[in-house]
Design an enzyme around this catalytic site. Structure first.
Site, mmCIF file in Angstrom:
data_model
loop_
_atom_site.group_PDB
_atom_site.id
_atom_site.type_symbol
_atom_site.label_atom_id
_atom_site.label_comp_id
_atom_site.label_asym_id
_atom_site.label_seq_id
_atom_site.Cartn_x
_atom_site.Cartn_y
_atom_site.Cartn_z
ATOM 1 N N SER A 110 -1.778 3.533 0.346
ATOM 2 C CA SER A 110 -0.978 2.391 0.809
ATOM 3 C C SER A 110 -0.012 2.010 -0.298
ATOM 4 C CB SER A 110 -1.910 1.200 1.090
ATOM 5 O OG SER A 110 -1.167 -0.008 1.172
ATOM 6 N N TYR A 137 -9.185 -4.816 -0.880
ATOM 7 C CA TYR A 137 -8.535 -3.692 -0.187
ATOM 8 C C TYR A 137 -7.528 -3.023 -1.134
ATOM 9 C CZ TYR A 137 -5.082 -1.520 2.964
ATOM 10 O OH TYR A 137 -4.207 -0.662 3.565
HETATM 11 C C1 BGC Z 1 -1.810 -2.903 5.095
HETATM 12 C C2 BGC Z 1 -1.015 -3.666 6.111
HETATM 13 C C3 BGC Z 1 0.270 -4.198 5.496
HETATM 14 C C4 BGC Z 1 1.014 -3.099 4.806
HETATM 15 C C5 BGC Z 1 2.268 -3.569 4.098
HETATM 16 C C6 BGC Z 1 -0.955 -1.856 4.458
HETATM 17 O O1 BGC Z 1 -1.671 -1.207 3.466
HETATM 18 O O2 BGC Z 1 -2.907 -2.284 5.736
HETATM 19 O O3 BGC Z 1 -1.807 -4.739 6.600
HETATM 20 O O4 BGC Z 1 1.094 -4.744 6.507
HETATM 21 O O5 BGC Z 1 0.193 -2.476 3.870
HETATM 22 O O6 BGC Z 1 2.052 -4.699 3.320
#
Ligand code: BGC
Length: 248
Positions: free
Chosen positions: A139, A152
């Site tokens: 991410s 997270y």
């Molecule tokens: C998250 C999303 C978020 C995106 C951008 C992702 O890793 O799961 O909830 O919208 O990042 O911020």
């Protein structure tokens, strides 16, 4: 047909980015085993996908289940060429309220499970003399913390280092390991954002390309990294975020 005759495992392939990866991989000629904890999502993915597809109900955080998962795939196709470590969860909690239970769940699914699955797949590739590759879906929050999703974000930062350490130690075996790091993508996981027009408009303003991304736009990056076009790419992270990281 950039993935012709490749055998791939895609975790969390029932919906969202994983499902888009499964669609893109089969369209490029791969045979895919998709796993998910959600049996209904798996079935609907299997009904929608054309090509050589096997569905396997599996929870990546249950590392004792990995041996059987790999055995099943190897029994069907004889080897594994690509692992896409896509399964992941997000639990939002302000950092002052982060609970040990949420920490364990997030680490189990987003980091511990994918790490040990990759380790097992790598051992299988090495034993069969197969120069495969691993694509981890991380991410943008491997770089920058997501507000009220601190734990997270910590797992995603960890995933970045999983990619680098595996890439380093598996390179002598010809196994490449890379990450795709998506920004805000239109997936079921992002449903709360998608169904709140005000929040969505606010988010889109922070994205330089001015819009949320599509799962297939992430999948294309995974296809590239899994294909021979990326034969000299390892330990890299490809951000697919419409420029979001430039502003956060
Ligand atoms: C998250 C999303 C978020 C995106 C951008 C992702 O890793 O799961 O909830 O919208 O990042 O911020």
């Amino acid at each position: 047909m950039r993935l012709k005759d490749k055998i791939a495992i895609i975790t969390g392939g029932g919906k969202g980015i994983g499902r888009a990866v499964a669609e893109a991989f089969t369209a490029e000629g791969a045979s895919v085993a998709i796993t998910d904890v959600d049996a209904a999502a798996l079935q609907s993915a299997a009904d929608a996908l054309c090509g050589d597809v096997v569905i396997l109900e599996n929870d990546v955080s249950d590392i004792d289940s990995h041996a059987q998962l790999l055995d099943t795939v190897v029994n069907i196709w004889g080897r594994i060429d690509v692992l896409v470590n896509n399964a992941g969860i997000e639990i939002s909690q302000p950092i002052l309220e982060a609970s040990p239970d949420a920490w364990d769940k997030l680490f189990g699914t987003n980091l511990r499970g994918p790490f040990f699955l990759a380790q097992r797949v790598a051992k299988q590739m090495i034993a069969s003399g197969n120069k495969g590759c691993i694509v981890n879906i991380a991410s943008v929050h491997d770089q920058t913390p997501l507000w009220e999703s601190g734990v997270y974000s910590i797992t995603k930062a960890g995933m970045g280092m999983v990619t680098k350490t595996l890439a380093l130690e598996l390179a002598p075996f010809g196994i490449r390991v890379n990450s795709v790091s998506p920004g805000a993508i239109a997936t079921p996981m992002n449903q709360p954002l998608l169904s709140d027009p005000e929040k969505l408009a606010q988010t889109e303003k922070t994205i330089p390309l001015g819009r949320i991304g599509l799962p297939r736009e992430v999948a294309r990056a995974a296809v590239f990294l899994a294909s021979d076009e990326a034969s000299y790419v390892t330990g890299a992270t490809l951000y697919v975020d419409g420029g979001l990281l430039l502003r956060t």
